[in-house]
Design a protein around this motif. Structure first.
Motif, PDB file in Angstrom:
ATOM      1  N   GLY A  52       0.904  -1.225   0.125  1.00 20.40           N
ATOM      2  CA  GLY A  52      -0.045  -0.027   0.138  1.00 20.40           C
ATOM      3  C   GLY A  52       0.839   1.087  -0.025  1.00 20.40           C
ATOM      4  O   GLY A  52       1.981   0.998  -0.005  1.00 20.40           O
ATOM      5  N   PRO A  53       0.288   2.238  -0.051  1.00 20.65           N
ATOM      6  CA  PRO A  53       1.126   3.959  -0.107  1.00 20.65           C
ATOM      7  C   PRO A  53       1.886   4.035   1.286  1.00 20.65           C
ATOM      8  O   PRO A  53       1.434   3.409   2.088  1.00 20.65           O
ATOM      9  N   GLU A  54       3.008   4.701   0.926  1.00 20.62           N
ATOM     10  CA  GLU A  54       3.803   5.098   1.956  1.00 20.62           C
ATOM     11  C   GLU A  54       2.966   5.392   3.212  1.00 20.62           C
ATOM     12  O   GLU A  54       2.199   6.483   3.112  1.00 20.62           O
ATOM     13  N   GLY A  55       3.352   4.870   4.550  1.00 20.11           N
ATOM     14  CA  GLY A  55       2.550   5.312   5.601  1.00 20.11           C
ATOM     15  C   GLY A  55       1.465   4.464   5.982  1.00 20.11           C
ATOM     16  O   GLY A  55       0.783   4.668   7.177  1.00 20.11           O
ATOM     17  N   TYR A  56       1.085   3.685   5.173  1.00 21.39           N
ATOM     18  CA  TYR A  56       0.052   2.547   5.672  1.00 21.39           C
ATOM     19  C   TYR A  56       0.433   1.623   6.352  1.00 21.39           C
ATOM     20  O   TYR A  56      -0.436   1.406   7.392  1.00 21.39           O
ATOM     21  N   LEU A  57       1.131   0.783   6.233  1.00 21.01           N
ATOM     22  CA  LEU A  57       1.803  -0.049   7.333  1.00 21.01           C
ATOM     23  C   LEU A  57       2.928   0.841   7.820  1.00 21.01           C
ATOM     24  O   LEU A  57       3.650   1.657   7.374  1.00 21.01           O
ATOM     25  N   PRO A  58       3.622   0.164   8.966  1.00 21.80           N
ATOM     26  CA  PRO A  58       4.575   0.759   9.888  1.00 21.80           C
ATOM     27  C   PRO A  58       6.019   1.201   8.816  1.00 21.80           C
ATOM     28  O   PRO A  58       6.151   0.698   7.974  1.00 21.80           O
ATOM     29  N   ASP A  59       6.322   2.502   9.117  1.00 20.98           N
ATOM     30  CA  ASP A  59       7.496   3.121   8.431  1.00 20.98           C
ATOM     31  C   ASP A  59       8.859   2.026   8.590  1.00 20.98           C
ATOM     32  O   ASP A  59       9.458   2.279   7.709  1.00 20.98           O
ATOM     33  N   ASP A  60       8.702   1.576   9.871  1.00 20.21           N
ATOM     34  CA  ASP A  60      10.031   0.767  10.180  1.00 20.21           C
ATOM     35  C   ASP A  60       9.861  -0.501   9.620  1.00 20.21           C
ATOM     36  O   ASP A  60       8.895  -1.328   9.538  1.00 20.21           O
ATOM     37  N   GLY A  61      10.872  -0.835   8.553  1.00 16.12           N
ATOM     38  CA  GLY A  61      10.925  -2.104   8.122  1.00 16.12           C
ATOM     39  C   GLY A  61      10.855  -3.246   8.757  1.00 16.12           C
ATOM     40  O   GLY A  61      10.127  -4.344   8.586  1.00 16.12           O
ATOM     41  N   ASP A  62      11.403  -3.409   9.987  1.00 11.57           N
ATOM     42  CA  ASP A  62      11.479  -4.439  10.724  1.00 11.57           C
ATOM     43  C   ASP A  62      10.097  -4.735  11.451  1.00 11.57           C
ATOM     44  O   ASP A  62       9.365  -5.671  11.691  1.00 11.57           O
ATOM     45  N   GLU A  63       9.368  -3.513  11.871  1.00 13.72           N
ATOM     46  CA  GLU A  63       8.159  -3.484  12.372  1.00 13.72           C
ATOM     47  C   GLU A  63       7.199  -3.878  11.162  1.00 13.72           C
ATOM     48  O   GLU A  63       5.961  -4.472  11.752  1.00 13.72           O
ATOM     49  N   ARG A  64       7.077  -3.538  10.026  1.00 11.68           N
ATOM     50  CA  ARG A  64       6.552  -3.807   8.974  1.00 11.68           C
ATOM     51  C   ARG A  64       6.491  -5.198   8.661  1.00 11.68           C
ATOM     52  O   ARG A  64       5.488  -6.010   8.641  1.00 11.68           O
ATOM     53  N   LYS A  65       7.505  -5.821   8.800  1.00  8.68           N
ATOM     54  CA  LYS A  65       7.649  -7.609   8.665  1.00  8.68           C
ATOM     55  C   LYS A  65       6.937  -8.226   9.666  1.00  8.68           C
ATOM     56  O   LYS A  65       6.064  -9.021   9.306  1.00  8.68           O
ATOM     57  N   ALA A  66       7.181  -7.665  11.050  1.00 10.52           N
ATOM     58  CA  ALA A  66       6.678  -8.384  12.052  1.00 10.52           C
ATOM     59  C   ALA A  66       5.201  -8.283  12.093  1.00 10.52           C
ATOM     60  O   ALA A  66       4.407  -8.970  12.309  1.00 10.52           O
ATOM     61  N   MET A  67       4.575  -7.108  11.753  1.00 12.35           N
ATOM     62  CA  MET A  67       3.123  -7.015  11.464  1.00 12.35           C
ATOM     63  C   MET A  67       2.615  -7.993  10.398  1.00 12.35           C
ATOM     64  O   MET A  67       1.778  -8.830  10.383  1.00 12.35           O
ATOM     65  N   LEU A  68       3.159  -7.943   9.168  1.00 15.53           N
ATOM     66  CA  LEU A  68       2.892  -8.843   8.210  1.00 15.53           C
ATOM     67  C   LEU A  68       2.960 -10.465   8.513  1.00 15.53           C
ATOM     68  O   LEU A  68       2.185 -11.039   8.258  1.00 15.53           O
ATOM     69  N   ASP A  69       4.144 -10.838   9.276  1.00 13.65           N
ATOM     70  CA  ASP A  69       4.263 -12.151   9.883  1.00 13.65           C
ATOM     71  C   ASP A  69       3.199 -12.606  10.777  1.00 13.65           C
ATOM     72  O   ASP A  69       2.784 -13.561  10.885  1.00 13.65           O
ATOM     73  N   SER A  70       2.808 -11.523  11.341  1.00  6.10           N
ATOM     74  CA  SER A  70       1.529 -12.098  12.595  1.00  6.10           C
ATOM     75  C   SER A  70       0.299 -12.413  11.674  1.00  6.10           C
ATOM     76  O   SER A  70      -0.552 -12.978  12.429  1.00  6.10           O
ATOM     77  N   TYR A  71       0.287 -11.985  10.714  1.00  7.63           N
ATOM     78  CA  TYR A  71      -0.979 -12.391   9.817  1.00  7.63           C
ATOM     79  C   TYR A  71      -0.493 -13.490   8.937  1.00  7.63           C
ATOM     80  O   TYR A  71      -1.598 -13.912   7.882  1.00  7.63           O
ATOM     81  N   GLY A  72       0.414 -14.026   8.766  1.00 11.88           N
ATOM     82  CA  GLY A  72       0.797 -14.999   8.079  1.00 11.88           C
ATOM     83  C   GLY A  72       1.227 -14.603   6.422  1.00 11.88           C
ATOM     84  O   GLY A  72       1.071 -15.359   5.513  1.00 11.88           O
ATOM     85  N   LEU A  73       1.662 -13.277   6.324  1.00 15.29           N
ATOM     86  CA  LEU A  73       1.374 -12.712   4.850  1.00 15.29           C
ATOM     87  C   LEU A  73       3.051 -12.133   4.615  1.00 15.29           C
ATOM     88  O   LEU A  73       3.565 -11.733   5.425  1.00 15.29           O
ATOM     89  N   GLU A  74       3.217 -12.622   3.187  1.00 15.48           N
ATOM     90  CA  GLU A  74       4.469 -11.895   2.713  1.00 15.48           C
ATOM     91  C   GLU A  74       4.253 -10.653   2.142  1.00 15.48           C
ATOM     92  O   GLU A  74       3.304 -10.335   1.394  1.00 15.48           O
TER      93      GLU A  74
END
Length: 291
Positions: A48-70
């Motif tokens: 999604g557009p910048e700012g929709y998911l966490p700006d920090d890459g590690d936090e973004r990956k952790a959020m996606l991982d929590s839903y089982g998504l790549e």
């Protein structure tokens, strides 16, 4: 196409989340969006557009991982042709985030500098030289981050027409994000694009299109943005973009990348969300018939 189902992904834009929707538009919360994607049985999404998911890459990956998504990366509008603007620092920051978030692709678009996607300038040779020089620099930076650079042909950008796509692929080694909707609206049959450039396609955006509305955009009767409210896009398999035939052509040519269901939607409130998700489900059901 036995593995097609494992290569189908979602994009927030189908839920109405995108940069052109405007700050005043209603936006589905990221957690709600990701849960919806998971509930559909999908395993990957664009950011999604910048700012929709966490700006920090590690936090973004952790959020996606929590839903089982790549996370696959996302559409990134970039100004490439202005001599007094260097796009690389902006893109380098995005690439840093993408690498930490596990993204595989950056989907660049050569924006026009106009308002939205309804007008664009005509470039002279110097302008084209600047555009391709900057694009080469971005490709090199992306590969340094182990991310595949891809260029999205798009209405209202500098790469819109068949001739401009040819120019792009002649003057750059960037991969092509084949978008069935933007091809159709520009008067290009996606099937013809797949046949001609299958060896350069590294990413696919799937949209289906009603040709009668697309014709109004081509004639200037409707702007691209206005066409969205006139029903230009429809669930996959219900329009005129020859989605099944195009996918079959790419698969037979050896394409192994992602197919992202990516229909530009504008949602004014949460009341519009069920219909948008229902359309995504119809598209997914159609794709599952192609196995």
């Amino acid at each position: 196409m036995s593995d097609l189902a494992s290569r189908i992904a979602a994009a927030p834009i189908s839920w109405g989340v995108w940069e052109a929707n405007g700050a005043s538009g209603w936006t589905v919360p990221a957690a709600q969006y990701l849960q919806s994607v998971k509930d559909l049985g999908l395993k990957a999404t664009e950011f999604g557009p910048e700012g929709y998911l966490p700006d920090d890459g590690d936090e973004r990956k952790a959020m996606l991982d929590s839903y089982g998504l790549e996370g696959l990366g996302c559409f990134v509008p970039i100004m490439l042709f202005k001599e007094d603007y260097d796009p690389l620092p902006e893109v380098e920051h995005i690439l840093d985030v993408y690498e930490k978030a596990g993204a595989s692709t950056i989907i660049c678009a050569a924006i026009s500098g106009g308002k939205g996607y309804d007008d664009r300038p005509v470039l002279d040779e110097k302008g084209w030289d600047t555009l391709f020089t900057n694009l080469d620099r971005i490709c090199a930076a992306a590969r340094t981050h182990h991310i595949v650079p891809t260029l999205h042909h798009h209405m209202g950008t500098m790469i819109q027409t068949a001739d401009e796509i040819d120019k792009l692929l002649e003057r750059s080694d960037i991969g092509l994000c084949l978008d069935t909707g933007h091809a159709t609206i520009a008067g290009i049959k996606p099937l013809d694009l797949a046949r001609k450039h299958a060896d350069r396609v590294t990413f696919v955006h799937l949209k289906d299109v009603h040709n009668e509305v697309a014709a109004k955009v081509q004639s200037g009767e409707l702007s691209y943005m206005d066409s969205l409210s006139q029903g230009i896009f429809c669930p996959l398999g219900e329009g005129d973009a020859q989605i099944a035939e195009m996918i079959d052509t790419l698969e037979k040519a050896g394409y192994t990348g992602w197919y992202v269901m990516e229909q530009d939607a504008i949602l004014s409130s949460g009341d519009d969300l069920p219909a948008a998700v229902a359309d995504v489900k119809k598209s997914l059901d159609f794709l599952h018939t192609l196995h």
